[in-house]
Design an enzyme around this catalytic site. Structure first.
Site, mmCIF file in Angstrom:
data_model
loop_
_atom_site.group_PDB
_atom_site.id
_atom_site.type_symbol
_atom_site.label_atom_id
_atom_site.label_comp_id
_atom_site.label_asym_id
_atom_site.label_seq_id
_atom_site.Cartn_x
_atom_site.Cartn_y
_atom_site.Cartn_z
ATOM 1 N N ARG A 255 -8.821 4.572 -7.940
ATOM 2 C CA ARG A 255 -9.396 3.741 -6.880
ATOM 3 C C ARG A 255 -10.878 4.080 -6.683
ATOM 4 O O ARG A 255 -11.399 4.018 -5.570
ATOM 5 C CB ARG A 255 -8.617 3.922 -5.586
ATOM 6 C CG ARG A 255 -7.184 3.417 -5.658
ATOM 7 C CD ARG A 255 -6.527 3.323 -4.301
ATOM 8 N NE ARG A 255 -5.117 2.991 -4.396
ATOM 9 C CZ ARG A 255 -4.645 1.742 -4.470
ATOM 10 N NH1 ARG A 255 -5.478 0.726 -4.476
ATOM 11 N NH2 ARG A 255 -3.352 1.517 -4.549
ATOM 12 N N ARG B 193 0.856 -4.470 1.777
ATOM 13 C CA ARG B 193 -0.113 -3.954 2.758
ATOM 14 C C ARG B 193 -0.533 -5.016 3.769
ATOM 15 O O ARG B 193 -0.379 -4.843 4.965
ATOM 16 C CB ARG B 193 -1.341 -3.439 2.005
ATOM 17 C CG ARG B 193 -2.505 -3.022 2.866
ATOM 18 C CD ARG B 193 -3.616 -2.449 2.018
ATOM 19 N NE ARG B 193 -3.243 -1.156 1.481
ATOM 20 C CZ ARG B 193 -3.338 -0.014 2.160
ATOM 21 N NH1 ARG B 193 -3.832 -0.007 3.378
ATOM 22 N NH2 ARG B 193 -2.973 1.119 1.621
HETATM 23 O O1 F6P Z 1 -1.389 -2.177 -5.052
HETATM 24 C C1 F6P Z 1 -1.031 -2.453 -3.747
HETATM 25 C C2 F6P Z 1 -0.144 -1.377 -3.242
HETATM 26 O O2 F6P Z 1 1.022 -1.368 -4.006
HETATM 27 C C3 F6P Z 1 0.163 -1.504 -1.746
HETATM 28 O O3 F6P Z 1 1.276 -2.265 -1.443
HETATM 29 C C4 F6P Z 1 0.295 -0.072 -1.330
HETATM 30 O O4 F6P Z 1 -0.039 0.082 0.027
HETATM 31 C C5 F6P Z 1 -0.656 0.626 -2.206
HETATM 32 O O5 F6P Z 1 -0.757 -0.121 -3.392
HETATM 33 C C6 F6P Z 1 -0.250 2.039 -2.548
HETATM 34 O O6 F6P Z 1 -1.171 2.568 -3.405
HETATM 35 P P1 F6P Z 1 -1.222 4.068 -3.920
HETATM 36 O O7 F6P Z 1 -0.248 4.153 -5.023
HETATM 37 O O8 F6P Z 1 -2.593 4.274 -4.411
HETATM 38 O O9 F6P Z 1 -0.882 4.944 -2.767
#
Ligand code: F6P
Length: 341
Positions: A72, A171
């Site tokens: 990210r 989300r």
């Molecule tokens: O890609 C979107 C998502 O799947 C959301 O639904 C969720 O909140 C987020 O990614 C979780 O991301 P990570 O794996 O980085 O915690």
């Protein structure tokens, strides 16, 4: 032409299928050369690359995750980050970049495009909430996994006279909750699109049990709100400003048990929804997006994203795709409410 590929943001099933389609069509039909940037924008900032030839993409069609890994990382958060990305792409001899990602990743693509670099985008997120396209690949797989989980939870809830709350991802929008909730026959489906009324949920479950049922299934999206509040697992935001959601399933289970007296448990599906092989539908969609993306590069349609409109692959400006969140429509929510008393 020498073309870069990266995958950014949360992974999802089908990323490898897109990479394979881009590389195969590019090499066989356009005589292209490919370089993969590792770990999303981090790889562009730090010059982390691998060659992407036919051998590198052999056998990856059914594999979940991404052979390029992901992160990210947000170059826009670093002084001169966008300029560094462009300089690094140019010094690697890359003339155009194909970025696979959701709204965060594509917000960076748009910045590169605005600075004159040639970028094409591919829409990816299991949340299915990117505007400009009817569907993101990965969503169908996530829904299939969640639906199977709901089926499994059903039989154990029934055996124990329990209410089971299933927390799914989502989300800002409740696409996974709505599709898996309807497909799995949930008794309540709770989405970020509609604030949760705890008394109303409890009353509905009580009425159901009064009609003779001994168990209930509730599906809730992680981003659904109780009294205007989302339940957060970690407050520290990531580089795109997102806190880590999670925990609403347990909060809801406690509130339901308190209000109804029914034994209530919670199951959090979490990253299970993002792992493993893509469904045939997602392999097909991902492959069409990959072919569409390399065609856009050779048509010179930069600053655009491949998109599904009806059953056609088209293109939309990246700027439009990231301008808003695509929420579950009222008519689909109406399908869910039509099945409740
Ligand atoms: O890609 C979107 C998502 O799947 C959301 O639904 C969720 O909140 C987020 O990614 C979780 O991301 P990570 O794996 O980085 O915690």
């Amino acid at each position: 032409m020498k073309i870069g590929i990266l995958t950014g943001g949360g992974d999802c099933p089908g990323l490898n299928a897109v990479i394979r389609a881009i590389v195969r069509k590019g090499i066989f039909h356009y005589n292209d050369e490919f370089v993969g940037f590792l770990e999303g924008w981090r790889g562009v900032l730090n010059g982390m690359t691998i060659p992407l030839d036919l051998k590198a993409v052999a056998g990856i069609l059914p594999r979940g995750g991404t052979i390029l890994r992901t992160s990210r990382t947000n170059p826009a958060k670093r002084e001169g980050g966008i300029e560094s990305c462009i300089a690094n792409l140019k010094s690697a001899g890359v003339e155009a970049l194909i970025a696979l990602g959701g709204d965060d990743t594509q917000s960076v693509s748009q910045k590169l495009h605005e600075k004159g670099f040639k970028v094409v985008a591919v829409p990816k997120t299991i949340d299915n909430d990117l505007a400009g396209t009817d569907l993101c690949f990965g969503f169908d797989t996530a829904v299939s996994i969640a639906t199977e989980a709901i089926d499994r939870v059903h039989t154990t809830a029934e055996a124990h006279n329990r209410v089971i709350v299933v927390e799914v991802m989502g989300r800002d929008s409740g696409w996974i909750a709505l599709y898996s909730g309807i497909s799995g026959g949930a008794d309540a489906i709770l989405l970020p699109e509609r604030p949760i009324d705890l008394d109303e949920v409890a009353d509905r479950l009580k009425r159901r049990h009064d009609r003779g049922s001994y168990f209930s299934i509730v599906v809730v999206a992680e981003g659904a709100k109780i009294s205007d509040e989302t339940i957060v697992e970690r407050r520290k935001p990531d580089e795109f400003g997102h806190v880590r959601l999670g925990g609403i399933g347990n909060v809801l289970a406690a509130e339901i048990e308190k209000r109804t007296g029914f034994e209530t448990r919670a199951v959090v599906l979490g990253h299970t929804q993002r792992g493993g092989p893509p469904t045939a539908f997602d392999r097909m969609l991902a492959t069409r997006y990959g072919v569409g993306a390399i065609d856009l590069v050779h048509q010179g349609k930069f600053g655009c994203m491949v998109a599904l409109k009806g059953n056609d692959i088209q293109s939309v400006p990246i700027a439009d795709a990231i301008s808003r969140n695509r929420r579950v429509s009222d008519d689909l929510i109406e399908v869910a409410t039509s099945l409740q008393d």
